[in-house]
Design a protein around this motif. Sequence first.
Motif, short mmCIF file in Angstrom:
data_model
loop_
_atom_site.label_atom_id
_atom_site.label_comp_id
_atom_site.label_asym_id
_atom_site.label_seq_id
_atom_site.Cartn_x
_atom_site.Cartn_y
_atom_site.Cartn_z
N VAL A 143 -4.86 0.40 5.22
CA VAL A 143 -3.47 0.79 5.09
C VAL A 143 -3.04 0.75 3.63
N GLU A 144 -3.54 -0.25 2.88
CA GLU A 144 -3.15 -0.37 1.47
C GLU A 144 -3.67 0.80 0.64
N GLU A 145 -4.85 1.31 1.01
CA GLU A 145 -5.43 2.40 0.25
C GLU A 145 -4.74 3.74 0.53
N SER A 146 -4.19 3.87 1.73
CA SER A 146 -3.54 5.14 2.08
C SER A 146 -2.12 5.18 1.52
N GLY A 147 -1.55 6.32 1.57
CA GLY A 147 -0.18 6.48 1.09
C GLY A 147 0.86 6.11 2.13
N LYS A 200 1.64 3.15 3.50
CA LYS A 200 2.43 1.97 3.16
C LYS A 200 3.41 2.29 2.03
N ARG A 201 2.98 3.06 1.06
CA ARG A 201 3.85 3.44 -0.05
C ARG A 201 5.00 4.32 0.44
N ASP A 202 4.69 5.28 1.34
CA ASP A 202 5.74 6.14 1.89
C ASP A 202 6.74 5.34 2.71
N LEU A 203 6.24 4.39 3.49
CA LEU A 203 7.12 3.54 4.29
C LEU A 203 8.02 2.71 3.39
N HIS A 204 7.47 2.18 2.31
CA HIS A 204 8.26 1.39 1.36
C HIS A 204 9.32 2.25 0.69
N ASP A 205 8.97 3.48 0.31
CA ASP A 205 9.93 4.37 -0.34
C ASP A 205 11.07 4.77 0.60
#
Length: 152
Positions: free
Chosen positions: A3-7, A9-14
Amino acid sequence: MSVEESGFKRDLHDKGADRASERNYQGHIGKVAFYHPNTTFCECGATDNEGNIRHPEGAKTALPADERHTVDVDVLLGNKMQRLYSVPCFMYSQGVIDKGFKKHDRVWVQYINGDPKTPIATAYYREPDQLDLFFNNLKYRVAGFFDELLPK
């Protein structure tokens, strides 16, 4: 792939940051400060940010075409109140007696394509006055009375 390598988690955070900080402008509920009717003259007494009077109260000043049927709305953005000026209205009067918006009407302000520079007022709510409450109460009491007369 974790999950950390995919986008993901970043999209969810944004998306969470957008909702928390109101960077994503879907819409706001505001209160009408001034209403500019669909006429050529306005005497509402509206002021701008510096306190300059835009439409003097009592004096019939010419209303520009792009300010007709607009409202000045106070909305809560973050922790501060902000006034949006000359927001176009997408609601129209219901009849001959209706005079448009009144001060302190609640309006739903949306943004075209999420752009905070293009607000539009798409819905409103006005508290019912005592006459409306009286007739609504009368209507429901009469309906309840006749409902009790009908056989069950």
